[in-house]
Scaffold this active site. Structure first.
Site, PDB file in Angstrom:
ATOM      1  N   GLU A 276       0.830  -1.194   0.000  1.00  0.00           N
ATOM      2  CA  GLU A 276       0.000   0.000   0.000  1.00  0.00           C
ATOM      3  C   GLU A 276       0.867   1.247   0.000  1.00  0.00           C
ATOM      4  O   GLU A 276       1.889   1.302   0.673  1.00  0.00           O
ATOM      5  CB  GLU A 276      -0.911   0.016   1.233  1.00  0.00           C
ATOM      6  CG  GLU A 276      -1.974  -1.061   1.202  1.00  0.00           C
ATOM      7  CD  GLU A 276      -2.968  -0.838   0.080  1.00  0.00           C
ATOM      8  OE1 GLU A 276      -3.518   0.262  -0.041  1.00  0.00           O
ATOM      9  OE2 GLU A 276      -3.176  -1.769  -0.703  1.00  0.00           O
ATOM     10  N   TYR A 277       0.447   2.297  -0.722  1.00  0.00           N
ATOM     11  CA  TYR A 277       1.215   3.534  -0.805  1.00  0.00           C
ATOM     12  C   TYR A 277       0.773   4.551   0.233  1.00  0.00           C
ATOM     13  O   TYR A 277       1.334   5.613   0.337  1.00  0.00           O
ATOM     14  CB  TYR A 277       1.018   4.160  -2.190  1.00  0.00           C
ATOM     15  CG  TYR A 277      -0.402   4.581  -2.447  1.00  0.00           C
ATOM     16  CD1 TYR A 277      -1.313   3.701  -3.008  1.00  0.00           C
ATOM     17  CD2 TYR A 277      -0.847   5.853  -2.104  1.00  0.00           C
ATOM     18  CE1 TYR A 277      -2.608   4.064  -3.221  1.00  0.00           C
ATOM     19  CE2 TYR A 277      -2.157   6.227  -2.309  1.00  0.00           C
ATOM     20  CZ  TYR A 277      -3.027   5.322  -2.871  1.00  0.00           C
ATOM     21  OH  TYR A 277      -4.330   5.702  -3.068  1.00  0.00           O
ATOM     22  N   LYS A 278      -0.232   4.223   1.008  1.00  0.00           N
ATOM     23  CA  LYS A 278      -0.916   5.237   1.784  1.00  0.00           C
ATOM     24  C   LYS A 278      -0.057   5.852   2.891  1.00  0.00           C
ATOM     25  O   LYS A 278      -0.388   6.889   3.412  1.00  0.00           O
ATOM     26  CB  LYS A 278      -2.173   4.609   2.406  1.00  0.00           C
ATOM     27  CG  LYS A 278      -3.042   3.933   1.340  1.00  0.00           C
ATOM     28  CD  LYS A 278      -4.462   4.395   1.436  1.00  0.00           C
ATOM     29  CE  LYS A 278      -5.331   4.013   0.260  1.00  0.00           C
ATOM     30  NZ  LYS A 278      -5.600   2.701  -0.008  1.00  0.00           N
ATOM     31  N   TYR A 279       1.037   5.198   3.298  1.00  0.00           N
ATOM     32  CA  TYR A 279       1.839   5.717   4.393  1.00  0.00           C
ATOM     33  C   TYR A 279       2.919   6.686   3.933  1.00  0.00           C
ATOM     34  O   TYR A 279       3.526   7.354   4.742  1.00  0.00           O
ATOM     35  CB  TYR A 279       2.514   4.565   5.144  1.00  0.00           C
ATOM     36  CG  TYR A 279       1.569   3.823   6.042  1.00  0.00           C
ATOM     37  CD1 TYR A 279       0.996   2.643   5.601  1.00  0.00           C
ATOM     38  CD2 TYR A 279       1.264   4.293   7.307  1.00  0.00           C
ATOM     39  CE1 TYR A 279       0.123   1.942   6.406  1.00  0.00           C
ATOM     40  CE2 TYR A 279       0.394   3.588   8.123  1.00  0.00           C
ATOM     41  CZ  TYR A 279      -0.163   2.418   7.669  1.00  0.00           C
ATOM     42  OH  TYR A 279      -1.021   1.732   8.477  1.00  0.00           O
TER      43      TYR A 279
END
Length: 610
Positions: free
Chosen positions: A28-31
């Site tokens: 996931e890229y969300k961080y």
């Protein structure tokens, strides 16, 4: 046991590294990356018309809303990228040279100069300046405006996490008579959706109402965790518009994404969120005096005896237990900290009434399904939520937030979705994650002294409480210290003459309180305290049963009246101690304050007139 707990707390740096590594595994890229936001504003003539004498024009509301977002990001997220694009202008400025589209501000960090630039277009003078600088035109293409916004994102060389466009308009059918432009706008909106750019509609008030179904229902797209099947109503007030913008603009980054195990072979993915987090002042940044560049801090370990630099491999960790030092190797340290893999593990269900207020040992978190990690998580999550709401039960689970973290027992309290009159979500559907105390966390305190109250005293206090009741909402009260701090910084950044004064809403409204309870306080004092009660002195409470026989003890003083008069005459009364001065006041029934100067003034005034 406390040593081992502190041992875990000192490992925050290592735990953060583990957490970051875990996010990479999830793919996931969300961080990572920066949030980017483009304000796409309709600048046609209809946006500048005021429909009610008391209300702001839609364009004024939009500019003020964008300004508020800028100032908030300067304080909290100054690394985010924000831009402003006008469409429906006579002039044009953009990378593709499309007509009637003007890029006022490219995607860049929010700053004071940008806020000042927007401020020029507010009010009547700003309206005249805008007409002179940009003009108005209805011959625009919304598809081309979306194309320009897409190019702004493409021009950014930094890594971006969330890419969002907020469209402000009060025209519900911009291409009603031009099917070619309408089709192009829909095509371009679909392209944005495929590239991960979210398009949100902030529609404003217009005569006859704003009908989304005419054009924009096929245009707008939202993030997966925001697609609630609900469209906001049109905004006629600035407060309504700001509420919608905050709901979309606020970061929704999960603290972690975990598996929720309902059984041996059944699991769903959930995200853990913070709904409440204490706000702090931003720490000051150390700058190098000569260049004003930020300085970096490095910590190194040296041998105390030889002064030589020690490498990480040269050090070990130890714990003291029973005056004995237990030395651990790095592998042993990691093994001691490792309990199980991160996740939520369902243990069972309990009635909600069994959860007491004193069980909340820290602010609750919130869990929401993550469909992107395990397909079907949303369906299973909703089924569990509905059943828990129907049966009024909570789920008790074992919770490990991340690797190398001790497990905790938690309660999952169900919450139903709540919408306000504007169809803005007030409370999301999901579970509140409440940490439960261990047996070691509970304290048994013996309250030996009990002072019972009689029925008359209780009834009188009920009257006082009833008079002072009000509806408390935490969002109505801002921290006055933080607000004043940020207002001071804003005044310095924007070159204002002086900062605004923050209103301290925590100060009790004593006049209104006195007006409400009026004589009730005196009546309560008469029921509870003896005659001549002095709040500054040591009053003796009336005994249970309301006996009228009171034995008043006269304060013992170690100084005669003649000596006191001599001190007052010579002006040496200040040599006496505060306890002695208080005894004098009690002996002569003088009402003095708690400070020495107040006591001196009262005693001097008394003996000067006697």
């Amino acid at each position: 046991m406390s040593d081992w707990v502190s041992y875990y707390k000192h490992e925050e740096g290592e735990e953060e590294e583990d957490q970051d590594g875990e996010v990479e595994v999830l793919g996931e890229y969300k961080y990572s990356g920066r949030d980017t936001l483009v304000f796409l504003v309709d600048a046609s003539r209809a946006m500048f018309d005021s429909y009610d004498n008391d209300d702001l024009a839609p364009f004024d509301m939009t500019i003020q809303c964008i300004q508020n977002v800028y100032t908030n990001k300067i304080i909290s997220h100054d690394r985010d990228l924000v831009g402003v694009v006008f469409y429906g202008t006579e002039q044009h400025k953009n990378s593709v040279d499309f007509k009637h589209i003007y890029v006022l501000q490219d995607l860049d960090n929010p700053g004071a100069k940008r806020v000042l630039e927007l401020r020029k277009y507010k009010g009547e003078q700003g309206r005249v300046l805008f007409h002179k600088s940009f003009g108005h035109s209805g011959d625009y293409s919304l598809g081309e405006a979306l194309w320009v916004c897409s190019n702004l994102f493409s021009a950014v060389r930094l890594k971006m996490s969330h890419k969002r466009i907020m469209l402000f308009t009060n025209n519900d059918n911009p291409h009603g008579n031009d099917s070619v432009k309408a089709k192009f706008a829909r095509t371009k909106a679909a392209d944005l959706r495929e590239t991960g750019i979210y398009l949100d509609l902030m529609h404003l008030k217009k005569p006859g109402g704003f009908d989304i179904s005419l054009f924009y229902r096929d245009i707008i797209n939202t993030a997966e965790d925001e697609d609630l099947g609900v469209q906001f109503d049109e905004s006629s007030k600035l407060e309504d518009l700001m509420k919608k913008v905050r709901a979309k603009e606020t970061r929704k980054r999960a603290l972690s994404r975990l598996n929720f195990y309902l059984g041996k072979d059944m699991a769903l993915a959930v995200g853990i969120y913070n709904l409440v987090q204490k706000a702090f002042k931003q720490p000051p940044v150390k700058l190098y005096r000569e260049t004003n560049e930020p300085v970096k801090t490095k910590t190194r370990t040296f041998n105390r005896e030889t002064g030589s630099l020690l490498l990480p491999s040269d050090t070990k960790r130890a714990q003291t237990y029973g005056n004995c030092q237990i030395v651990l190797e790095k592998e042993e340290t990691e093994e001691v900290k490792r309990f199980d893999s991160p996740g939520l593990f369902l243990i069972g269900f309990k009635p909600l009434v069994m959860l007491k207020r004193h069980h909340h040992i820290k602010p609750a978190q919130f869990i929401y399904p993550e469909e992107s990690l395990i397909s079907g998580s949303t369906t299973l999550f909703n089924a569990l939520l509905i059943k828990c709401l129907e049966k009024k039960v909570m789920a008790v689970c074992r919770y490990i937030s991340r690797r190398n973290t001790p497990p905790r027992f938690i309660a999952l309290v169900p919450q139903e979705e709540v919408l306000d009159e504007q169809n803005v979500q007030v409370a999301p559907p999901g579970f509140h994650l409440i940490s439960l105390p261990y047996a070691d966390d509970k304290r048994n305190i013996d309250f030996t002294e009990k002072v019972p109250a009689n029925e008359e005293q209780v009834d009188k206090m009920k009257e006082i409480v009833q008079k002072l009741r009000f509806k408390y909402r935490s969002e109505s009260f801002e921290n006055p210290v933080l607000q004043q701090h940020y207002m001071n910084l804003e005044a310095l950044a924007l070159d204002l003459m002086e900062p605004e004064k923050a209103e301290d809403l925590t100060v009790p409204k004593t006049e209104a309180i006195d007006c409400r309870i009026d004589h009730l306080v005196e009546e309560f004092k008469q029921l509870v305290y003896p005659p001549g009660y002095d709040p500054e002195g040591k009053a003796t409470k009336r005994k249970q049963g309301g006996s009228s026989e009171q034995v008043e003890k006269k304060a013992k003083i170690e100084i005669s009246e003649e000596e006191l008069k001599n001190h007052v005459r010579k002006g040496t009364l200040g040599k006496l101690t505060v306890p002695l001065l208080k005894d004098v006041c009690r002996s002569y029934r003088l009402k003095g304050g708690g400070k020495k100067q107040e006591l001196l003034d009262v005693i001097t005034e008394y003996f000067s007139s006697h």
